[in-house]
Design an enzyme around this catalytic site. Sequence first.
Site, PDB file in Angstrom:
ATOM      1  N   GLU A 215       0.854  -1.204   0.000  1.00 38.86           N
ATOM      2  CA  GLU A 215       0.000   0.000   0.000  1.00 38.86           C
ATOM      3  C   GLU A 215       0.893   1.259   0.000  1.00 38.86           C
ATOM      4  OE1 GLU A 215      -3.174  -0.336   2.936  1.00 38.86           O
ATOM      5  OE2 GLU A 215      -4.031  -2.014   1.833  1.00 38.86           O
ATOM      6  N   GLU A 352      -4.852  -9.140  -0.247  1.00 43.20           N
ATOM      7  CA  GLU A 352      -5.653  -8.848   0.950  1.00 43.20           C
ATOM      8  C   GLU A 352      -7.106  -8.760   0.511  1.00 43.20           C
ATOM      9  OE1 GLU A 352      -4.316  -5.651   3.520  1.00 43.20           O
ATOM     10  OE2 GLU A 352      -2.210  -6.091   3.071  1.00 43.20           O
TER      11      GLU A 352
HETATM   12  O1  AHR Z   1      -5.011  -6.343   6.970  1.00 46.75           O
HETATM   13  C1  AHR Z   1      -4.923  -5.188   7.740  1.00 46.75           C
HETATM   14  C2  AHR Z   1      -4.295  -4.015   6.988  1.00 46.75           C
HETATM   15  O2  AHR Z   1      -5.134  -3.607   5.955  1.00 46.75           O
HETATM   16  C3  AHR Z   1      -2.988  -4.289   6.300  1.00 46.75           C
HETATM   17  O3  AHR Z   1      -1.901  -4.180   7.149  1.00 46.75           O
HETATM   18  C4  AHR Z   1      -2.932  -3.218   5.258  1.00 46.75           C
HETATM   19  O4  AHR Z   1      -2.177  -3.587   4.134  1.00 46.75           O
HETATM   20  C5  AHR Z   1      -4.399  -2.966   4.931  1.00 46.75           C
HETATM   21  O5  AHR Z   1      -4.689  -1.623   4.923  1.00 46.75           O
END
Ligand code: AHR
Length: 553
Positions: A215, A352
């Site tokens: 990110e 994710e």
């Molecule tokens: O999964 C939790 C968080 O969500 C992670 O660390 C991040 O990459 C995302 O914003």
Amino acid sequence: MERRQFLKSSAMAGAVLAFSGQRVWAKSADSHIEIFVDEPEATIAREIYGHFTEHIGGVIYDGVWVGENSKIPNVHGIRKELIERMNQIKVPVLRWPGGCFADSYDWKDGIGPEAKRPRRTNFWEVDPDADRLHEKGEQIFEPNSFGTDEFMRFCKLTNAEPYLAANLRSLPALDFDHWMEYCNSPAGSTTLADMRKANGSAEPYKVKYWGVGNESWGCGGNFAPEEYASEFRRYTNWIPKYGVELSLIGAGPNSNDRDWTHKFFEEIFTSAHPYRNPEFDGWSVHHYASNLSRGKITNNFHEAHGQALNFDATDWYELMRETARVEQIMNDQWAVMGQFDSRHHVKLVVDEYGPWYHEGTEVDPTHLFGQQITVRDALATAMSLDIFNRHADKVSVATCAQLVNNLNALFLCHEDKFFATPNFYVFEMYAAHQGAQSLRIEFAAPDIHYQRDGKDASFWGMNGSASRKGNTVTLTMINPSLTGPSETQIALRGTSATRATGTVLASSDMHAHNTFEQPNFVKSAALPVTASGDTLTVTIPPASVNKLEITLG
Ligand code: AHR
């Protein structure tokens, strides 16, 4: 669903079918599925069935790592029951150490004798949710007891490929090289290889997957896309390879930000200094189904969250809509990438995904972002996996966020108590798709109609995916309707079935979930299915995840 609405949408479903061929369907069925057995589309990468573990709340400490001297059964410090359960679902790849944590992590802190490892402030200390945890030890003050060698041990015990997310925000590029050297340089070749030997592994770990930041538009450095592209070049050009076929993964957009992807790809592929590194073959996409505000709140990520356990039918369908958005994101991102990478060398890495709710249902207060997992989340997870299967040509890796004691967990545990959530059963059912050929499939089912703050809203009535491995076709699908079973007919185009077995995960209570007291309240069960020639008939319960394994004649 009201009877009148049902008839209307059934008629529409019939119209869809008329396009798909000459088949004559039994009038009594509600839904129809056609599987084009001789039309394979792409291989479903095993790595689509991966998981994510970050140093956050109870994921690593309490979840994965209990320590070698713990009374909790463990294998060299790693929770034994977790290893056993993970082996049941054939985990292909594990991402670590973050997430946002990755861009504040110094890999050197996590190697060598445990007693000598430094204590650091955990990245997640900054989260408002962590306010309640001050002076709570490892959730805030990282002890570094679990580092690279422990993670590699975890991967070995679970037969998973390691996927390391490297720090691009707060460590220099040389550290990226050195971490790679520590992991991959041949036995006896470098000082770092000797150090690895001293820490338990003379043989290299041969780590293939490397995330280059996380990110990077946000917690990974607040970069502009052009700036990130320039950092990406610096970190990934001329890196040592040690004979390992590397797969470098770039940090993709915030949600569906096409501009981020456009500018990054433009810079990488078409600038005056074109970057031609074949190891760059993954572009990360994150999608959290988190906005349950019914469209009211769009720019406050946390406020827009819904509740994990306290929700109504509208929230149920809203979560389905939010989850389904990942397909649009994937298509949009793919289109932008294709403008520059016309042969689509770079694939999507959905590293994710899952629902994200307000805090309050975690099994222990130290578990930041821990939440209960209901049958609603199982449907969302299954929907995501079906989408990845249907886009097997685009997705090379996906890792669910996160494995244990966190957002879309498969396992919840605290100290010596442990249970598998409904998500575990989804991964168990869907494991049959790993490495299979995805097949073209068509669904025709009446839409679901519901009220969204006084206005009509609708959602599709059934969807899923199919794949073939040898003589076996696996069909998975969800019925998101809360109100009715669906009498479903399945046609196998071009072949017939000699046998079919079914599995279902369902509950008459949309809030159903497992707990320490009732660890098996929600679990998969057999689903009766009838096979006759090229047609199968099955009753799909409401609010269910389903799998059929069909042996071809
Ligand atoms: O999964 C939790 C968080 O969500 C992670 O660390 C991040 O990459 C995302 O914003």
